[in-house]
Scaffold this motif. Structure first.
Motif, short mmCIF file in Angstrom:
data_model
loop_
_atom_site.label_atom_id
_atom_site.label_comp_id
_atom_site.label_asym_id
_atom_site.label_seq_id
_atom_site.Cartn_x
_atom_site.Cartn_y
_atom_site.Cartn_z
N ASP A 16 0.86 -1.19 0.00
CA ASP A 16 0.00 0.00 0.00
C ASP A 16 0.89 1.23 0.00
O ASP A 16 1.98 1.23 0.58
CB ASP A 16 -0.91 0.01 1.24
CG ASP A 16 -2.03 1.03 1.14
OD1 ASP A 16 -2.34 1.50 0.03
OD2 ASP A 16 -2.62 1.36 2.20
N THR A 17 0.42 2.27 -0.63
CA THR A 17 1.13 3.55 -0.62
C THR A 17 0.14 4.66 -0.94
O THR A 17 -0.86 4.44 -1.62
CB THR A 17 2.30 3.58 -1.63
OG1 THR A 17 2.99 4.83 -1.50
CG2 THR A 17 1.83 3.39 -3.06
N ASN A 18 0.44 5.85 -0.44
CA ASN A 18 -0.33 7.01 -0.86
C ASN A 18 0.59 8.10 -1.39
O ASN A 18 0.21 9.25 -1.48
CB ASN A 18 -1.23 7.52 0.28
CG ASN A 18 -0.48 8.27 1.35
OD1 ASN A 18 0.75 8.23 1.44
ND2 ASN A 18 -1.21 8.95 2.21
N PHE A 19 1.81 7.73 -1.75
CA PHE A 19 2.72 8.72 -2.33
C PHE A 19 2.22 9.22 -3.68
O PHE A 19 2.57 10.32 -4.08
CB PHE A 19 4.15 8.15 -2.45
CG PHE A 19 4.95 8.32 -1.20
CD1 PHE A 19 5.61 9.51 -0.93
CD2 PHE A 19 5.04 7.30 -0.28
CE1 PHE A 19 6.35 9.68 0.23
CE2 PHE A 19 5.77 7.46 0.89
CZ PHE A 19 6.42 8.65 1.15
N ASP A 20 1.38 8.45 -4.33
CA ASP A 20 0.81 8.88 -5.61
C ASP A 20 -0.63 9.37 -5.46
O ASP A 20 -1.36 9.54 -6.43
CB ASP A 20 0.87 7.73 -6.63
CG ASP A 20 0.20 6.46 -6.13
OD1 ASP A 20 -0.10 6.36 -4.92
OD2 ASP A 20 -0.02 5.55 -6.95
N LYS A 21 -1.04 9.59 -4.20
CA LYS A 21 -2.41 10.03 -3.88
C LYS A 21 -2.36 11.15 -2.86
O LYS A 21 -1.30 11.66 -2.53
CB LYS A 21 -3.21 8.85 -3.30
CG LYS A 21 -3.29 7.64 -4.20
CD LYS A 21 -3.95 6.50 -3.46
CE LYS A 21 -3.81 5.23 -4.28
NZ LYS A 21 -3.86 4.04 -3.48
N GLU A 22 -3.53 11.47 -2.34
CA GLU A 22 -3.61 12.47 -1.28
C GLU A 22 -2.97 11.91 -0.01
O GLU A 22 -3.16 10.74 0.32
CB GLU A 22 -5.07 12.81 -0.99
CG GLU A 22 -5.74 13.63 -2.07
CD GLU A 22 -5.18 15.03 -2.16
OE1 GLU A 22 -5.01 15.69 -1.12
OE2 GLU A 22 -4.87 15.46 -3.30
N PRO A 23 -2.25 12.73 0.74
CA PRO A 23 -1.71 12.27 2.02
C PRO A 23 -2.85 12.07 3.03
O PRO A 23 -3.96 12.58 2.82
CB PRO A 23 -0.78 13.41 2.45
CG PRO A 23 -1.16 14.58 1.64
CD PRO A 23 -1.85 14.08 0.41
#
Length: 139
Positions: free
Chosen positions: A23-30
């Motif tokens: 999982d990551t949110n580096f390419d999404k909203e923090p």
């Protein structure tokens, strides 16, 4: 300025299990949360203590400070008749209310002609986690 209790923290994260990004949110909203209110798993919240805006860090969090150790007692086999009308698939998550009207989730782990095995453990129970976090803002 380092993170303090009751401050809003905005961060990006990447989660790895066994060196695989899950999982990551580096390419999404923090994400945004209030520090110290238990909105994050214990190990992640304690791991970012004393970080400052703009800081990045790798955190290795043992299962005991994440979603707990896997508990085999939290798996049970139920008569398939109790699931009439449900197209059961291994891996599907079922939701129900317990005797206290609290929502509980169970993952289907096996289906036979007679029985269904469900697991009430969190899907990440027993997993050691590695987070890469970056503090975007402290408000």
């Amino acid at each position: 300025m380092a993170i303090k209790e009751k401050q809003n923290v905005i961060l990006n994260y990447e989660l790895k299990i066994n060196d695989e990004i899950v999982d990551t949110n580096f390419d999404k909203e923090p994400i945004e949360f209030v520090y110290g209110e238990g909105q994050l798993i214990e190990g992640l919240e304690s791991g970012i203590k004393d970080m400052n805006e703009g800081d990045s860090k790798i955190l290795k969090i043992p299962a005991s400070q994440a979603y707990g150790e896997y508990d085999e007692k939290l798996s049970e086999t139920i008569d398939i008749k109790d699931f009439e009308g449900i197209d059961l698939q291994i891996g599907m998550v079922l939701e129900a209310e317990n005797s206290n009207d609290e929502l509980i989730k169970a993952t289907v782990t096996d289906v036979t002609k007679e029985n269904v095995t469900v697991d009430y453990n969190h899907p990440l129970a027993g997993c050691d986690l590695e987070f890469r976090v970056e503090i975007k803002s402290i408000i």
